[in-house]
Design a protein around this motif. Structure first.
Motif, PDB file in Angstrom:
ATOM      1  N   ALA A  68       0.826  -1.205   0.000  1.00 17.14           N
ATOM      2  CA  ALA A  68       0.000   0.000   0.000  1.00 17.14           C
ATOM      3  C   ALA A  68       0.862   1.257   0.000  1.00 17.14           C
ATOM      4  O   ALA A  68       0.501   2.263  -0.609  1.00 17.14           O
ATOM      5  CB  ALA A  68      -0.928   0.007   1.207  1.00 17.14           C
ATOM      6  N   MET A  69       2.015   1.202   0.670  1.00 14.96           N
ATOM      7  CA  MET A  69       2.925   2.352   0.687  1.00 14.96           C
ATOM      8  C   MET A  69       3.480   2.615  -0.711  1.00 14.96           C
ATOM      9  O   MET A  69       3.739   3.752  -1.076  1.00 14.96           O
ATOM     10  CB  MET A  69       4.075   2.117   1.657  1.00 14.96           C
ATOM     11  CG  MET A  69       3.649   2.085   3.089  1.00 14.96           C
ATOM     12  SD  MET A  69       3.151   3.669   3.671  1.00 14.96           S
ATOM     13  CE  MET A  69       4.372   3.965   4.892  1.00 14.96           C
ATOM     14  N   ILE A  70       3.644   1.574  -1.494  1.00 13.44           N
ATOM     15  CA  ILE A  70       4.185   1.739  -2.841  1.00 13.44           C
ATOM     16  C   ILE A  70       3.094   2.195  -3.810  1.00 13.44           C
ATOM     17  O   ILE A  70       3.312   3.097  -4.621  1.00 13.44           O
ATOM     18  CB  ILE A  70       4.830   0.419  -3.319  1.00 13.44           C
ATOM     19  CG1 ILE A  70       6.077   0.132  -2.487  1.00 13.44           C
ATOM     20  CG2 ILE A  70       5.178   0.482  -4.793  1.00 13.44           C
ATOM     21  CD1 ILE A  70       6.656  -1.237  -2.685  1.00 13.44           C
ATOM     22  N   THR A  71       1.909   1.598  -3.702  1.00 10.14           N
ATOM     23  CA  THR A  71       0.849   1.895  -4.657  1.00 10.14           C
ATOM     24  C   THR A  71      -0.056   3.042  -4.221  1.00 10.14           C
ATOM     25  O   THR A  71      -0.781   3.594  -5.052  1.00 10.14           O
ATOM     26  CB  THR A  71      -0.035   0.656  -4.888  1.00 10.14           C
ATOM     27  OG1 THR A  71      -0.631   0.279  -3.643  1.00 10.14           O
ATOM     28  CG2 THR A  71       0.759  -0.491  -5.462  1.00 10.14           C
ATOM     29  N   GLY A  72      -0.061   3.387  -2.931  1.00  4.82           N
ATOM     30  CA  GLY A  72      -0.938   4.446  -2.447  1.00  4.82           C
ATOM     31  C   GLY A  72      -2.341   3.969  -2.130  1.00  4.82           C
ATOM     32  O   GLY A  72      -3.262   4.776  -2.010  1.00  4.82           O
ATOM     33  N   ASP A  73      -2.528   2.659  -1.963  1.00  4.22           N
ATOM     34  CA  ASP A  73      -3.837   2.079  -1.658  1.00  4.22           C
ATOM     35  C   ASP A  73      -4.254   2.499  -0.248  1.00  4.22           C
ATOM     36  O   ASP A  73      -3.594   2.178   0.727  1.00  4.22           O
ATOM     37  CB  ASP A  73      -3.753   0.552  -1.757  1.00  4.22           C
ATOM     38  CG  ASP A  73      -5.051  -0.125  -1.404  1.00  4.22           C
ATOM     39  OD1 ASP A  73      -6.110   0.517  -1.517  1.00  4.22           O
ATOM     40  OD2 ASP A  73      -5.003  -1.312  -1.026  1.00  4.22           O
ATOM     41  N   GLU A  74      -5.356   3.241  -0.146  1.00  5.11           N
ATOM     42  CA  GLU A  74      -5.806   3.798   1.133  1.00  5.11           C
ATOM     43  C   GLU A  74      -6.232   2.741   2.144  1.00  5.11           C
ATOM     44  O   GLU A  74      -6.107   2.948   3.337  1.00  5.11           O
ATOM     45  CB  GLU A  74      -6.997   4.743   0.909  1.00  5.11           C
ATOM     46  CG  GLU A  74      -6.630   6.077   0.355  1.00  5.11           C
ATOM     47  CD  GLU A  74      -6.065   7.039   1.381  1.00  5.11           C
ATOM     48  OE1 GLU A  74      -6.452   6.971   2.556  1.00  5.11           O
ATOM     49  OE2 GLU A  74      -5.225   7.845   0.992  1.00  5.11           O
ATOM     50  N   SER A  75      -6.729   1.608   1.677  1.00  2.00           N
ATOM     51  CA  SER A  75      -7.307   0.631   2.602  1.00  2.00           C
ATOM     52  C   SER A  75      -6.271  -0.032   3.506  1.00  2.00           C
ATOM     53  O   SER A  75      -6.599  -0.438   4.615  1.00  2.00           O
ATOM     54  CB  SER A  75      -8.083  -0.436   1.833  1.00  2.00           C
ATOM     55  OG  SER A  75      -7.217  -1.125   0.953  1.00  2.00           O
ATOM     56  N   HIS A  76      -5.020  -0.135   3.064  1.00  3.96           N
ATOM     57  CA  HIS A  76      -4.017  -0.826   3.869  1.00  3.96           C
ATOM     58  C   HIS A  76      -2.911   0.095   4.370  1.00  3.96           C
ATOM     59  O   HIS A  76      -1.920  -0.378   4.919  1.00  3.96           O
ATOM     60  CB  HIS A  76      -3.386  -1.968   3.059  1.00  3.96           C
ATOM     61  CG  HIS A  76      -4.356  -3.038   2.703  1.00  3.96           C
ATOM     62  ND1 HIS A  76      -4.929  -3.877   3.639  1.00  3.96           N
ATOM     63  CD2 HIS A  76      -4.903  -3.400   1.518  1.00  3.96           C
ATOM     64  CE1 HIS A  76      -5.748  -4.701   3.044  1.00  3.96           C
ATOM     65  NE2 HIS A  76      -5.761  -4.436   1.755  1.00  3.96           N
ATOM     66  N   LEU A  77      -3.064   1.410   4.199  1.00  4.49           N
ATOM     67  CA  LEU A  77      -2.053   2.339   4.711  1.00  4.49           C
ATOM     68  C   LEU A  77      -2.106   2.373   6.231  1.00  4.49           C
ATOM     69  O   LEU A  77      -3.156   2.124   6.830  1.00  4.49           O
ATOM     70  CB  LEU A  77      -2.314   3.746   4.174  1.00  4.49           C
ATOM     71  CG  LEU A  77      -1.885   4.039   2.745  1.00  4.49           C
ATOM     72  CD1 LEU A  77      -2.292   5.456   2.355  1.00  4.49           C
ATOM     73  CD2 LEU A  77      -0.401   3.867   2.553  1.00  4.49           C
TER      74      LEU A  77
END
Length: 193
Positions: A68-77
């Motif tokens: 999520a840190m790499i892709t910017g996915d809000e659900s797993h930040l």
């Protein structure tokens, strides 16, 4: 034996009822059986297995957070990076050129110069160090004031007053663009709307 024999129509009706679309088509399980199937001990008796399961769960959660840190996915930040306000802050900081992000490379040059033991160079090193530091702090302060005004405009006064937003923006501004986590999702000059 004593009942009447089933006719073809009775068998067809029974088959149609047995396989109705959307019906349960099975008897209701007894409560005792359902509770017995759900029972698990509160404390696991096999400690090695419990540790292995816990380790696997943590590894999976860390993997999702890293992705999520790499892709910017809000659900797993992580909680510190979640939310539309934090996303807006990240995008704003990533869109501009910050003087603070170039402070680390300048400090490496200053460090190399500090090994030369002449009084003129040591004076220059001291002036460069404080000059770079004060310039970076002033640039970050001005950036935060502009960003705070945009936060008030977009999200209201509450978002701008939220504790920690200023430090979040400043810490992100002081990092090199390539080393920022979550990774920048916008290009330079592509400010958020």
């Amino acid at each position: 034996m004593f009942g009447r024999s089933k006719t073809t129509n009775d068998q067809l009706a029974e088959d149609a009822l047995a396989h109705r679309e959307g019906a349960k088509n099975r008897p209701t399980p007894r409560r005792r059986d359902q509770e017995a199937a759900r029972k698990r001990p509160l404390v696991v008796t096999d400690r090695k297995q419990a540790r292995a399961q816990d380790r696997e769960k943590r590894r999976e959660a860390m993997s999702k957070a890293r992705q999520a840190m790499i892709t910017g996915d809000e659900s797993h930040l992580p909680p510190r990076d979640k939310g539309p306000v934090r996303r807006y802050i990240r995008d704003h900081v990533d869109a501009r050129r910050n003087l603070a992000e170039f402070m680390l490379p300048f400090m490496l040059i200053v460090l190399a110069l500090s090994f030369v033991r002449t009084s003129e160079i040591l004076l220059m090193v001291t002036v460069l160090t404080y000059g770079i530091l004060l310039t970076a702090i002033a640039d970050t302060f001005l950036m935060w004031r502009r960003l705070r005004a945009r936060l008030v405009e977009k999200f209201g006064e509450e978002a701008a007053r939220t504790r920690g937003n200023g430090m979040y923006a400043a810490m992100r501004a002081f990092q090199l663009r390539r080393s920022r986590m979550p990774r920048p999702q916008v290009d330079r000059g592509q400010f958020p709307a």
